[in-house]
Design a protein around this motif. Sequence first.
Motif, short mmCIF file in Angstrom:
data_model
loop_
_atom_site.label_atom_id
_atom_site.label_comp_id
_atom_site.label_asym_id
_atom_site.label_seq_id
_atom_site.Cartn_x
_atom_site.Cartn_y
_atom_site.Cartn_z
N ARG A 119 0.86 -1.19 0.00
CA ARG A 119 0.00 0.00 0.00
C ARG A 119 0.90 1.24 0.00
O ARG A 119 2.10 1.16 0.23
CB ARG A 119 -0.90 0.00 1.23
N ARG A 120 0.28 2.37 -0.25
CA ARG A 120 1.01 3.64 -0.25
C ARG A 120 1.27 4.12 1.18
O ARG A 120 0.53 3.77 2.10
CB ARG A 120 0.24 4.71 -1.01
N ILE A 121 2.30 4.91 1.34
CA ILE A 121 2.58 5.56 2.62
C ILE A 121 1.53 6.64 2.81
O ILE A 121 1.30 7.47 1.91
CB ILE A 121 4.00 6.15 2.63
N SER A 122 0.88 6.67 3.97
CA SER A 122 -0.17 7.66 4.22
C SER A 122 0.44 9.03 4.47
O SER A 122 1.63 9.16 4.77
CB SER A 122 -1.01 7.24 5.43
N ASP A 123 -0.38 10.07 4.37
CA ASP A 123 0.08 11.44 4.64
C ASP A 123 0.59 11.56 6.07
O ASP A 123 1.59 12.23 6.32
CB ASP A 123 -1.04 12.44 4.38
N GLU A 124 -0.11 10.93 7.02
CA GLU A 124 0.31 10.99 8.42
C GLU A 124 1.67 10.31 8.61
O GLU A 124 2.55 10.84 9.29
CB GLU A 124 -0.75 10.33 9.31
N GLU A 125 1.85 9.16 7.99
CA GLU A 125 3.12 8.45 8.07
C GLU A 125 4.24 9.28 7.43
O GLU A 125 5.33 9.41 7.99
CB GLU A 125 3.02 7.09 7.38
N ARG A 126 3.96 9.85 6.27
CA ARG A 126 4.95 10.66 5.56
C ARG A 126 5.38 11.86 6.42
O ARG A 126 6.57 12.17 6.52
CB ARG A 126 4.38 11.14 4.23
N SER A 127 4.43 12.50 7.06
CA SER A 127 4.74 13.65 7.91
C SER A 127 5.64 13.23 9.08
O SER A 127 6.61 13.92 9.41
CB SER A 127 3.43 14.25 8.44
N PHE A 128 5.34 12.10 9.69
CA PHE A 128 6.15 11.58 10.78
C PHE A 128 7.56 11.24 10.30
O PHE A 128 8.55 11.61 10.92
CB PHE A 128 5.47 10.33 11.37
#
Length: 141
Positions: A119-128
């Motif tokens: 799956r894609r990296i979520s926006d929340e994960e990317r921000s972290f």
Amino acid sequence: MARHLYSCPLRWSDMDAFGHVNNVVFLRYLEEARIDFMFRLAPGDGSPSFSGGSVVARHEIDYLRPLVHRHEPVTVESWVTKMGAASLTIAYEIKDPDVTYVRASTVVVPFDLNEQRPRRISDEERSFLKEYMDDGMTSSG
């Protein structure tokens, strides 16, 4: 740039016949640090980030010095060197303040366990993860 620091205990069973920490055991140390980084430090209370699963696509490891058993833990520093749409690369150094034993990297792919596919990296994960982003490895020792 921040680095995640993990204090990793050494176990008597980690040693090989030569009295050094076995090469395969270093991968366990990396796993412990990666899990601590990605799951315990996931953003927000109750956040689903990183909880859906991930798989290791690749490991690279350079053994620089032998590590012998002792009672003091070793430090595993972790940071992100690359982030794509559906994968990230985590770099590590296993070290003491004055010596580096291992330099390594792992390509991790977020995985949807229900769908059994990446799956894609979520926006929340990317921000972290951006807080730990650095494309260079530095070290003493």
